[in-house]
Design an enzyme around this catalytic site. Structure first.
Site, mmCIF file in Angstrom:
data_model
loop_
_atom_site.group_PDB
_atom_site.id
_atom_site.type_symbol
_atom_site.label_atom_id
_atom_site.label_comp_id
_atom_site.label_asym_id
_atom_site.label_seq_id
_atom_site.Cartn_x
_atom_site.Cartn_y
_atom_site.Cartn_z
ATOM 1 N N ASP A 71 0.860 -1.171 0.000
ATOM 2 C CA ASP A 71 0.000 0.000 0.000
ATOM 3 C C ASP A 71 0.906 1.235 0.000
ATOM 4 O O ASP A 71 2.083 1.145 0.356
ATOM 5 C CB ASP A 71 -0.882 -0.042 1.255
ATOM 6 C CG ASP A 71 -1.677 1.224 1.469
ATOM 7 O OD1 ASP A 71 -2.363 1.656 0.529
ATOM 8 O OD2 ASP A 71 -1.589 1.789 2.576
ATOM 9 N N ASP A 73 -0.201 5.052 0.972
ATOM 10 C CA ASP A 73 -0.425 6.034 2.027
ATOM 11 C C ASP A 73 -0.334 5.397 3.413
ATOM 12 O O ASP A 73 -0.992 4.393 3.691
ATOM 13 C CB ASP A 73 -1.798 6.691 1.857
ATOM 14 C CG ASP A 73 -1.880 7.482 0.569
ATOM 15 O OD1 ASP A 73 -1.474 8.648 0.565
ATOM 16 O OD2 ASP A 73 -2.325 6.906 -0.453
#
Length: 280
Positions: free
Chosen positions: A79, A81
């Site tokens: 991922d 963020d």
């Protein structure tokens, strides 16, 4: 099962106390702030006790099958963020509009799994309508930072022959730049619509939600000719759980409780390079 104990500020006596609590047959020092407890009699009760004591002590306690190493894997999927990078890009973009508190509240609820991700993204992006698109570059230049240990982790996995994938519910403006900057093999994210130099408040095409993240990992695995069990997947929010669920090793990085509870290992205090210690 083995238990890897590590923490950037962990003192030797703290690690030794936790090792004693685990009842390990052998304890192997890994570096100044980490050790491995080997040949444990694993149980859910032991894990619960160690997890609680370690968290209280600021130590990451990672149970993992003996003998596992980076050589068991072919892909690391991350991922973006609050995982590969320290910020939530959409919150920082919103700050340029004076709307960070409103957007951050929606982001946090979505990451905890309390809101549908696609709906939450549409709501947040709509609040950005009219913002000068130059704000995106400002966020990248002024606020985006790689998470601690991120570059060291990427260097090590590449050296071990693994491919890298950045898959994000964020935006291609950032993933494209990170892909080039960090020499990642693939990236997939949402496309912000821009017209006349301003954000329209809409996303172009389908939204990269939990299902799309999982499909992306599956797609890259298929392209590499590997099983998803040969993938390490790292994330922090509820929308990462589907892709983490198909991985051979799921890693919750400074994650929400719902994610920590379901991940194979959790790094709450260490940097991303804590993965290397777990698989040492």
């Amino acid at each position: 099962m083995n238990l890897v104990l590590q923490g950037p500020q962990a003192a030797p006596d703290t690690l030794e106390r936790l090792a004693t609590l685990a009842g390990a047959a052998r304890v192997v020092p890994l570096h100044a702030h980490a050790l491995r407890c080997e040949d444990l009699s694993f149980s859910a009760d032991l894990k619960a006790r160690i997890d609680a004591a370690a968290f209280e002590a600021g130590v990451d306690a990672c149970f993992i099958e003996a003998g596992r190493s980076l050589a068991d894997f072919r892909l690391v999927a991350m991922d973006m963020d609050s995982t590969l990078i320290t910020i939530e890009c959409i919150d920082e973009i919103a700050d340029m509009q004076g709307l960070k508190p409103q957007v951050s509240e929606i982001t946090e609820a979505a990451m905890r799994g309390e809101l549908d991700f696609s709906e939450s993204l549409e709501r947040r992006v709509a609040l950005l309508a009219g913002l000068d698109a130059a704000a995106l570059q400002r966020v990248y230049d002024e606020r985006l930072r790689i998470s601690p240990g991120g570059e060291a982790m990427l260097d090590a996995v590449r050296a071990a022959g693994l491919k890298t994938l950045l898959v994000s519910g964020g935006f291609t403006f950032f993933t494209d730049r990170l892909k080039q900057r960090l020499s990642l093999d693939a990236a997939h994210a949402n496309v912000l619509e821009i017209a006349n130099g301003r954000l329209t408040g809409r996303v172009i095409g389908g939204i990269v939600d939990a299902e799309e993240k999982m499909r992306t990992v599956q797609k890259i695995c298929a392209e590499l000719g590997i099983d998803a069990r040969q993938a390490i997947v790292m994330g922090d929010g509820a929308n990462d759980l589907r892709m983490m669920g198909i991985a051979g090793l799921s890693v919750a990085f400074r994650a929400k409780p719902v994610v920590r509870a379901q991940a194979g290992v959790a790094l709450n205090f260490s940097g991303l390079d804590g993965l290397l210690t777990v698989l040492a």
